[in-house]
Enzyme design. Structure first.
Site, short mmCIF file in Angstrom:
data_model
loop_
_atom_site.label_atom_id
_atom_site.label_comp_id
_atom_site.label_asym_id
_atom_site.label_seq_id
_atom_site.Cartn_x
_atom_site.Cartn_y
_atom_site.Cartn_z
N TYR A 144 33.10 -15.41 -30.54
CA TYR A 144 32.90 -16.85 -30.41
C TYR A 144 34.22 -17.55 -30.73
O TYR A 144 35.00 -17.07 -31.56
CB TYR A 144 31.79 -17.33 -31.35
CG TYR A 144 30.41 -16.89 -30.93
CD1 TYR A 144 30.01 -15.57 -31.11
CD2 TYR A 144 29.52 -17.78 -30.35
CE1 TYR A 144 28.74 -15.16 -30.72
CE2 TYR A 144 28.24 -17.37 -29.96
CZ TYR A 144 27.85 -16.06 -30.15
OH TYR A 144 26.61 -15.66 -29.76
N GLU A 145 34.45 -18.70 -30.12
CA GLU A 145 35.75 -19.34 -30.25
C GLU A 145 36.05 -19.81 -31.67
O GLU A 145 37.19 -20.11 -32.00
CB GLU A 145 35.88 -20.52 -29.27
CG GLU A 145 34.90 -21.64 -29.51
CD GLU A 145 34.80 -22.59 -28.31
OE1 GLU A 145 35.30 -22.26 -27.23
OE2 GLU A 145 34.21 -23.67 -28.49
N SER A 146 35.04 -19.84 -32.54
CA SER A 146 35.27 -20.18 -33.94
C SER A 146 36.10 -19.13 -34.66
O SER A 146 36.52 -19.34 -35.79
CB SER A 146 33.93 -20.35 -34.65
OG SER A 146 33.13 -19.19 -34.48
N GLY A 147 36.33 -17.98 -34.03
CA GLY A 147 37.17 -16.97 -34.64
C GLY A 147 36.43 -15.70 -35.03
O GLY A 147 37.03 -14.76 -35.55
N HIS A 168 40.63 -26.72 -26.07
CA HIS A 168 40.76 -26.11 -27.40
C HIS A 168 42.09 -25.36 -27.54
O HIS A 168 42.76 -25.44 -28.56
CB HIS A 168 39.63 -25.11 -27.65
CG HIS A 168 38.34 -25.73 -28.07
ND1 HIS A 168 38.20 -27.06 -28.39
CD2 HIS A 168 37.10 -25.16 -28.25
CE1 HIS A 168 36.93 -27.29 -28.74
NE2 HIS A 168 36.25 -26.17 -28.66
#
Lengths: 289, 256, 289, 256
Positions: free
Chosen positions: D49-52, C106
């Site tokens: 979370y890596e979604s921001g 990612h």
């Protein structure tokens, strides 16, 4: 991780700004942390390396008062007015003492803050092409793209000891909201080891803003100090206008050493952060015209 | 209508901007010209200031590149690193509009020092956004009052690249952008010679003599084979410019 | 610069997506442009290079329907559920035909989009340390910091022919607003040569949002198409929830070639963008529980 | 109160998070454990979370790393490139909380392929955020059900670095972060041996035999000199976890 403490500006500067520190006080025209700059001058910090894209009046004052040994910058003028005479006097005549300078372009400094926030040792960008700046700044190096062979420019990332910014609001937990022209403040805070944020007001909660609002969570900040008007003569979007008349008046004030010193004595040395509230109010929310 | 040389300069610079341009605006004269274009023939022009304001429509001229008017009237406001990365370096700007302290005949700009760098006679503000505006924008328009002190034979320091020592320089450095394509002064309009890239007079403002231009240029200035007379300001242009300056002066509490 | 045209999704895909293109359809869990993906499948585009951090169901469908020759990705699963069976069938068994893959992390892809938006030929970051990925991907190279000597990783920037995203709103001029989890959509659009944006609704104006709202000005976008519900079974913050039950149901649908083909036939080939409005509405604004 | 091995796993993983941790949360088991910590002893923990989504407080467990609940309850939501640059690579995360498909005794993770890369027997989802979570977070907690298929002698592919072939590897590669410091399974808790960095059993869940652990580990597993018994779930922990799962199942319209 430690969490921001809400304290007075006096306490915050005493606790987090040391002689010899490298300091980034950012705010791109908007939200320049003048009250914090004055507090540093009053607390007589010395041998600072002061970092700022646009030194503006705030660094003219720090330089003229002898706080700084070195300036890292990319545009050192009074925007739309002319020179910063205290900066010029230091560079041209060594008054009040010699000032070392490290000079960049805006693109380089913006990228260097970004790289600092990103935990990288350097920033790469397409810059300085055909200019003389790399000849006078050894911190600009060429770097080849490993895929295309294109030659780009590299600069070390900026990692100040302290970042100081002014923002509109913090909540009681110390989370900080910045709106409008956000400049490089977020990057400066995340690139720095310690950070002080002055705010127009501390509010119960930041609920109701956009989910993507520019917010610095409290665990990224060391101290939050409520200083209404603390950006004057710069401005705070939603609170008060830029005092353009003062920016013009500064040209006269700072031109000579005596008038500068007298003004600083009256308005900084014998004053305090409380004085900013009235200065901000005087500017009002809307333009006079 | 009567007009000043400075008004002629701003108005003829404004005319160069097209309705579909995306313009990176320098402060001062460029900002006046770009906003005049927006208020007259180019209402759709996109104005961008390095403070991060995109598609801004200020009612008065900003004193700095980050006045509140710019943010309040913008389509959006982005962080400064993003402005320089995605918007300028990303190649999204068609025209960079700049002023200069010192300029040579190839459009190379000095805004750093007069005299030697380490012991300057005059310390100027420095490059700011200009070094990368000059290399990344599709083309660069320059605007400045004409004088021998400003238009010099040799600049003391190259802050922002024009055409370097002449034609072919930009290409050799890997740039695909045009560089300076227009210089508007209070006396005339110059464009780079298609072959040599030397700034050459292509249009003279009404009532200005060739001698006056020569006398105010620090290099032996050339005139194009066909030199035009700049059309004088129209009533609409002048009124729009004066109203803009008047609103600005009122807002800034002094002269603008 | 040219300005976004508001047109139908059919017209937009016909005009801007060509056989053999490299396409980035982004949306990080949120705002995945499913309606546009279905339109590409219906218009039978072939030999595409499809780029996406998380291929998700949308790329499982494109791959299973034979649109793609190559996949560039960093995490190819059904989040919280399990495998993407069509992706696995292509990689493991070459059905419906062989699929070339270029695999990243990612961090690498996010940086590569960012570098693409920034007009740079490559991205640099601290990544892949001690992993096997550089052994199977020649587009990962080491790069030394010219100041500290630290070895970092470089990847080429992503510069897709087309970016396709779904957003909440556009105004009549074609300026696009994205809110909530904004992912890498802005970067994908700015990195691409052409861009199509589907939106929940076209509104009179975007006034009233934060000055720093994530907005793509109309001159950065080729086409805007109004497709209410166009992100279903993904979601649109403020409009409808993620259809988690459908994500779970997909596991069963996509597991076998026959059930997959039958579902695609019923729900994509013999359907159209209009069908999405009802799908979004069925999800409602609030959770059932 | 009765409890399952899976509940014991989630609860003992949750206990490891401290109130002032900033935790980068992987989906699935790590997400359940991290949110349980927040709902019990660590209400101040910051979950990312890596979604921001930063500082998120979901009422139900997200199915993906980007469900709407995460954004609606976050302190702020940032773009994904910023998440990986400023927040993860910037060194601001104290704990990365990950699951794994295959793990070796030094905490190296495979989530890429079973079998050869070019001709995989099983194509797994891939690295996602994990390769850089493993290198950039202050330390890494791992959670997975114990089996010989999961805890293997040799991983087929190193997607994310643990301690490599053993002690000193991370330092040699220039990393200053700790790497995997905890592995919680449904049978026991392992920590790296201070000298060799090999995962060693330090605590056994109530009712689990050493043989069961040995029989479900793909390498000859070692036990620390002093092995503790994991305290069983408290009533409060169990109730909080079950309520969380119940809310989640209702919200997702099926089993979670």
């Amino acid at each position: 991780m430690a969490t921001a403490q809400i304290m007075s500006l006096r306490e915050a500067v005493a606790a987090y700004v040391k002689d010899g520190d490298s300091i980034a006080m950012e705010g791109f025209t908007h939200l320049i942390p003048f009250a914090a700059g004055h507090e540093i001058i009053r607390q007589k910090r010395r041998r600072l390396t002061i970092i700022r894209m646009t030194p503006d009046l705030i660094y003219d004052q720090l330089i003229g008062m002898g706080c700084a040994d070195k300036l890292v910058f990319s545009w050192g003028g009074n925007p739309g007015v002319g020179s910063l005479y205290r900066l010029r006097d230091a560079v041209e005549n060594g008054w009040p003492h010699a000032l070392q300078i490290e000079e960049h372009s805006h693109a380089a400094m913006a990228n260097a803050y970004e790289a600092g926030a990103a935990g990288l040792p350097f920033a790469v960008f397409r810059g300085y092409v055909g200019t003389d700046l790399p000849k006078v700044n050894s911190n600009i190096k060429p770097l080849k793209c490993p895929f295309t062979g294109e030659e780009l420019a590299a600069v070390p990332s900026l990692r100040p000891d302290v970042a100081i910014i002014h923002a509109q609001k913090a909540d009681r937990a110390g989370n900080v909201l910045i709106e409008g022209i956000v400049g490089v403040q977020k990057e400066a805070v995340l690139a720095a080891r310690r950070a002080i944020v002055t705010v127009e007001e501390v509010v119960e909660s930041l609920q109701g803003v956009s989910p993507n609002a520019c917010i610095l969570p409290n665990w990224t900040v060391s101290a939050v100090a409520e200083v209404p008007g603390g950006a004057h003569p710069s401005y705070a979007h939603g609170y008060y206008q830029r005092d353009n008349a003062f920016y013009k008046a500064w040209d006269e004030i700072a031109r000579e050493r005596d008038s500068f010193t007298a003004w600083m004595d009256d308005n900084v040395m014998r004053s305090g952060p409380e004085a900013f509230a009235a200065r901000g109010k005087a500017q009002g929310k809307r333009k006079a015209g | 209508m009567d007009y000043t040389a400075s008004e002629m300069m701003t108005i003829s610079a404004a005319r160069a901007l097209k309705n579909d341009d995306v313009c990176f605006v320098g402060i001062g004269q460029p900002s006046a010209a770009a906003n005049l274009a927006r208020l007259t023939h180019a209402p759709g022009v996109t104005l961008i200031y390095e403070s991060g304001t995109i598609g801004t429509k200020p009612d008065v001229l900003p004193l700095s590149i980050g006045d509140g008017e710019l943010a309040e009237t913008a389509v959006t406001v982005v962080p400064v690193p993003e402005m320089f990365r995605y918007w300028l370096q990303g190649g999204r700007i068609s025209v960079g509009f700049l002023g200069a302290a010192q300029l040579d005949k190839f459009g190379n700009i000095n805004t750093t020092v007069i005299g030697p760098y380490d012991k300057p006679k005059v310390r100027l503000p420095g490059g700011g956004g200009a070094p990368e505006i000059a290399s990344s924008c599709g083309e660069v328009f320059l605007i400045m009052a004409q004088s021998k002190r400003g238009l010099v034979d040799r600049i003391d320091f190259c802050t922002s690249l024009g055409h370097g020592p002449g034609a072919g320089t930009r290409e050799k450095l890997g740039l695909t952008t045009k560089g300076p394509s227009l210089l508007v002064t209070d006396l005339c309009i110059m464009k780079p010679d298609p072959v040599t890239k030397e700034f050459t007079v292509v249009s003279i403002h009404p009532g200005v003599s060739r001698d006056k231009i020569t006398g105010n240029t620090g290099w032996p200035v050339r005139f194009a084979a066909h030199v035009e007379e700049t059309p004088p300001p129209t009533k609409g242009e002048l009124e729009a410019l004066r109203a803009l300056h008047e609103r600005t002066a009122r807002a800034h509490g002094g002269n603008a």
